[in-house]
Design a protein around this motif. Sequence first.
Motif, PDB file in Angstrom:
ATOM      1  N   VAL A 311       0.836  -1.198   0.000  1.00 36.64           N
ATOM      2  CA  VAL A 311       0.000   0.000   0.000  1.00 36.64           C
ATOM      3  C   VAL A 311       0.873   1.252   0.000  1.00 36.64           C
ATOM      4  CG1 VAL A 311      -1.687   1.297   1.347  1.00 36.64           C
ATOM      5  CG2 VAL A 311      -1.949  -1.169   1.090  1.00 36.64           C
ATOM      6  N   GLU A 312       1.984   1.207   0.728  1.00 36.05           N
ATOM      7  CA  GLU A 312       2.901   2.350   0.748  1.00 36.05           C
ATOM      8  C   GLU A 312       3.468   2.628  -0.638  1.00 36.05           C
ATOM      9  OE1 GLU A 312       6.915   3.850   3.148  1.00 36.05           O
ATOM     10  OE2 GLU A 312       6.048   1.861   3.529  1.00 36.05           O
ATOM     11  N   ASP A 313       3.830   1.577  -1.372  1.00 36.97           N
ATOM     12  CA  ASP A 313       4.324   1.757  -2.745  1.00 36.97           C
ATOM     13  C   ASP A 313       3.237   2.325  -3.646  1.00 36.97           C
ATOM     14  OD1 ASP A 313       6.743   0.579  -1.927  1.00 36.97           O
ATOM     15  OD2 ASP A 313       5.917  -1.419  -2.262  1.00 36.97           O
ATOM     16  N   TYR A 328      -6.093   5.589   6.969  1.00 39.54           N
ATOM     17  CA  TYR A 328      -6.143   4.155   6.743  1.00 39.54           C
ATOM     18  C   TYR A 328      -6.591   3.914   5.307  1.00 39.54           C
ATOM     19  CZ  TYR A 328     -11.182   4.684   7.594  1.00 39.54           C
ATOM     20  OH  TYR A 328     -12.491   5.082   7.544  1.00 39.54           O
ATOM     21  N   VAL A 329      -6.579   2.672   4.895  1.00 41.66           N
ATOM     22  CA  VAL A 329      -6.895   2.314   3.508  1.00 41.66           C
ATOM     23  C   VAL A 329      -7.927   1.199   3.507  1.00 41.66           C
ATOM     24  CG1 VAL A 329      -5.958   1.353   1.372  1.00 41.66           C
ATOM     25  CG2 VAL A 329      -4.629   3.013   2.656  1.00 41.66           C
ATOM     26  N   GLY A 344      -3.178  -1.259   6.635  1.00 42.54           N
ATOM     27  CA  GLY A 344      -2.118  -0.293   6.864  1.00 42.54           C
ATOM     28  C   GLY A 344      -1.222  -0.169   5.660  1.00 42.54           C
ATOM     29  N   LEU A 345      -0.121   0.548   5.827  1.00 38.25           N
ATOM     30  CA  LEU A 345       0.782   0.808   4.705  1.00 38.25           C
ATOM     31  C   LEU A 345       1.571  -0.427   4.294  1.00 38.25           C
ATOM     32  CD1 LEU A 345       2.158   4.293   5.807  1.00 38.25           C
ATOM     33  CD2 LEU A 345       0.333   3.804   4.168  1.00 38.25           C
ATOM     34  N   VAL A 354      -8.958  -3.248  -5.505  1.00 42.06           N
ATOM     35  CA  VAL A 354      -9.528  -1.900  -5.497  1.00 42.06           C
ATOM     36  C   VAL A 354      -9.152  -1.247  -4.177  1.00 42.06           C
ATOM     37  CG1 VAL A 354     -11.634  -0.516  -5.595  1.00 42.06           C
ATOM     38  CG2 VAL A 354     -11.430  -2.575  -7.006  1.00 42.06           C
ATOM     39  N   VAL A 355      -8.623  -0.030  -4.240  1.00 44.31           N
ATOM     40  CA  VAL A 355      -8.106   0.658  -3.056  1.00 44.31           C
ATOM     41  C   VAL A 355      -8.780   2.013  -2.914  1.00 44.31           C
ATOM     42  CG1 VAL A 355      -6.058   1.681  -1.998  1.00 44.31           C
ATOM     43  CG2 VAL A 355      -5.881  -0.515  -3.149  1.00 44.31           C
ATOM     44  N   GLN A 356      -9.222   2.291  -1.690  1.00 43.47           N
ATOM     45  CA  GLN A 356      -9.741   3.620  -1.340  1.00 43.47           C
ATOM     46  C   GLN A 356      -8.907   4.174  -0.197  1.00 43.47           C
ATOM     47  OE1 GLN A 356     -13.982   3.977  -0.525  1.00 43.47           O
ATOM     48  NE2 GLN A 356     -13.588   5.546   1.020  1.00 43.47           N
ATOM     49  N   ILE A 357      -8.353   5.348  -0.387  1.00 42.91           N
ATOM     50  CA  ILE A 357      -7.507   5.983   0.610  1.00 42.91           C
ATOM     51  C   ILE A 357      -8.343   6.966   1.420  1.00 42.91           C
ATOM     52  CG2 ILE A 357      -5.501   7.464   0.969  1.00 42.91           C
ATOM     53  CD1 ILE A 357      -4.320   6.334  -1.587  1.00 42.91           C
TER      54      ILE A 357
END
Length: 392
Positions: A311-313, A328-329, A344-345, A354-357
């Motif tokens: 997630v950090e990348d 959070y994500v 977390g990251l 699928v990602v929501q920040i």
Amino acid sequence: MGIIERIKEIEAEMARTQKNKATEYHLGQLKAKIAKLRTQLLEPPKGSSGGGDGFEVTKFGHGRVALIGFPSVGKSTLLTMLTGTHSEAASYEFTTLTCIPGIIHYNDTKIQLLDLPGIIEGASEGKGRGRQVIAVAKSSDLVLMVLDASKSEGHRQILTKELEAVGLRLNKRPPQIYFKKKKTGGISFNSTLPLTHVDEKLCYQILHEYKIHNAEVLFREDATVDDLIDVIEGNRKYIKCVYVYNKIDVIGIDDVDKLARQPNSVLNLDRLLSKMWEEMGLVRVYTKPQGQQPDFSDPVVLSADRGGCSVEDFCNHIHRSLIKDVKYVLVWGSSARHYPQHCGLGHSLQDEDVVQIVKKKEKEEGGRGRFKSHTTGPARISDREKKAPLKT
């Protein structure tokens, strides 16, 4: 005596030496000498700026694939069929004299495919512009080795030997050896398991060959002498390779079946693209704004070779300053245990997630209402205006 002559002389000495327990230390020293000479061979001449008449092209897309093979095995035809880019093909050798790039559109990604001139035996020594070809291959994420099915085994061994001579390790992972130079303290040799190929004396002799007298070495696997030399050199590139066989109509069905059963081998175009995708390990991640539907038109493409898949990348790929605002994500997809999952990251993303920040809320200056602490007056008492004296 030149470097190439010295290398051939040491190789001849190794061929004459019998391999047994008594000669393993001597052979280990000879391997270290050859590795040092090959590194010197790849360095630019003294007094030059290092630039040459290479044919490097700018990186483009989400991955880079290099076509490696002997002359006239069908690399240009393969590039034309996969990308639509015209690359001249003829019945004579060395038709392609420079690097010709093309773009493969596959699974919503763009993969750069490079058609390189054919290399011959002795390419690691500079024959047939071999050094320039191998330098471009080193900058790739995947190597497609195009082979003639009727001469596949001999050509495959020659090409693998030439690539390994310049530090390219095909379909291998880095050895689990910890190595660190020190200023003082001598050589510290340790291992977490019994070693069958290297002992402390052999390690000392190889390090002394490199004029290293203070270092820390820790073996986490039963590695060989070649693995130890690779770690000391520190300039090896571990890259995945797919073997593509052309002209299979000139061999029998038994030989075709034998080639098809070999690992990392492809005999048809339909399987080639999916095999490339599988080996490159590209991960498509779709974004979802808060309160809206996911955007499936333009994915963020990550890979372990280009930064990582966490997630950090993913946040750094969008913008470097985004990481400090993440609260959070939420993740939907095969990497999530339930939908949606708070992550977390450090969470590892997988293909088509699928990602929501969710960002941190900005604090309002001075608070609200009766607890408001912000005033327009001066901060220091000495700066306050004195009131006029009362009239009596």
